[in-house]
Write a protein that holds these residues in place. Structure first.
Motif, PDB file in Angstrom:
ATOM      1  N   HIS A 156      82.379  78.651  41.457  1.00 43.80           N
ATOM      2  CA  HIS A 156      82.225  77.204  41.285  1.00 43.80           C
ATOM      3  C   HIS A 156      81.635  76.895  39.903  1.00 43.80           C
TER       4      HIS A 156
ATOM      5  N   GLN B 279      86.553  75.390  46.118  1.00 46.49           N
ATOM      6  CA  GLN B 279      87.793  74.610  46.253  1.00 46.49           C
ATOM      7  C   GLN B 279      87.756  73.313  45.439  1.00 46.49           C
ATOM      8  N   GLU B 280      86.677  72.566  45.521  1.00 40.67           N
ATOM      9  CA  GLU B 280      86.614  71.283  44.806  1.00 40.67           C
ATOM     10  C   GLU B 280      86.604  71.486  43.301  1.00 40.67           C
TER      11      GLU B 280
ATOM     12  N   SER C 209      90.021  72.298  42.055  1.00 40.86           N
ATOM     13  CA  SER C 209      90.847  71.097  41.992  1.00 40.86           C
ATOM     14  C   SER C 209      90.540  70.277  40.748  1.00 40.86           C
TER      15      SER C 209
ATOM     16  N   ALA D 151      94.676  72.575  45.648  1.00 37.69           N
ATOM     17  CA  ALA D 151      93.924  72.205  44.440  1.00 37.69           C
ATOM     18  C   ALA D 151      94.846  71.897  43.268  1.00 37.69           C
TER      19      ALA D 151
END
Length: 221
Positions: A85, A113-114, A117, A185
């Motif tokens: 991250h 994941q975020e 994306s 993503a």
């Protein structure tokens, strides 16, 4: 511009084959560096484990480019955390122009994941999930598995049909989660199984197929 994100987590030392996942990542990084240098493209990289441990802005030059391979082989690994991250967020600080970002990791960390994306909105992101050769099949022996902390361990009989079935089911489920998360993503996914033997050709085949597919898509467009 090429950015390489290198996972140096303890789990990247996994693999019952000749090469660990980290060894495989270093070889794929070398291939990508050579490709970038053929076109005189600048190369940068971010190494991470539980946190970002090394970040190098993109520059040109052979000596600079192969620094990523040196770091992939020599930097110490760090513990578990949200390093992937943080590494994806660090890309935004290192490059403002649209770049190509390759992520070499086993993707066993959580919470990426975020940030993947967000990174894919500004860059061409290619995730390369690296799988050890025993991903779908346990060793046919009694094997003791330990947690990353070393505080827990469990003896598993890899010869048991029930263990083999549960192992394959868990492996399929985990890989499906990784690939679906990457595609949601907006990134490309090049799943790579590290071979038991030291075969560079088998290791790079999925990446070569990816490049050839992109070339065909560009040609048809």
């Amino acid at each position: 511009t090429l950015m390489l994100l290198l996972d140096l987590s303890p789990s990247m030392e996994a693999g019952f084959g000749v090469w660990s996942l980290r060894d495989a990542a270093a070889r794929l990084a070398a291939l990508l560096v050579v490709t970038a240098q053929r076109f005189d493209d600048p190369v940068g990289w971010v190494a991470f484990g539980g946190k970002v441990s090394h970040a190098v802005p993109p520059r040109k030059g052979v000596r600079h480019g192969f620094g990523v391979v040196r770091d992939a082989l020599s930097l110490p690994h760090s513990g578990q955390g949200l390093g992937l991250h943080a590494a994806l967020e660090r890309v935004a600080q290192l490059v403002q122009r649209r770049s190509t970002v390759f992520v070499l990791s086993d993707f066993l960390q959580e919470g990426w994941q975020e940030s993947l994306s967000l990174c894919a909105r500004h860059h061409n992101v290619v995730a390369i999930p690296l799988l050890p050769p025993e991903w779908w099949s346990p060793p046919s022996a009694l094997v003791r598995f330990s947690s990353f902390s070393g505080q827990e361990s469990r003896l598993v009989d890899g010869r048991s049909p029930a263990v083999q079935s549960a192992w394959r089911s868990a492996a399929d489920e985990r890989l499906q989660m990784i690939e679906e998360s990457v595609r949601r993503a907006g990134a490309d996914c090049v799943t790579t199984l590290v071979p038991y033997e030291a075969s560079l050709q088998r290791l790079v085949t999925p990446l070569q197929a990816y490049f050839e597919q992109r070339k065909r898509v560009r040609g048809s467009g």
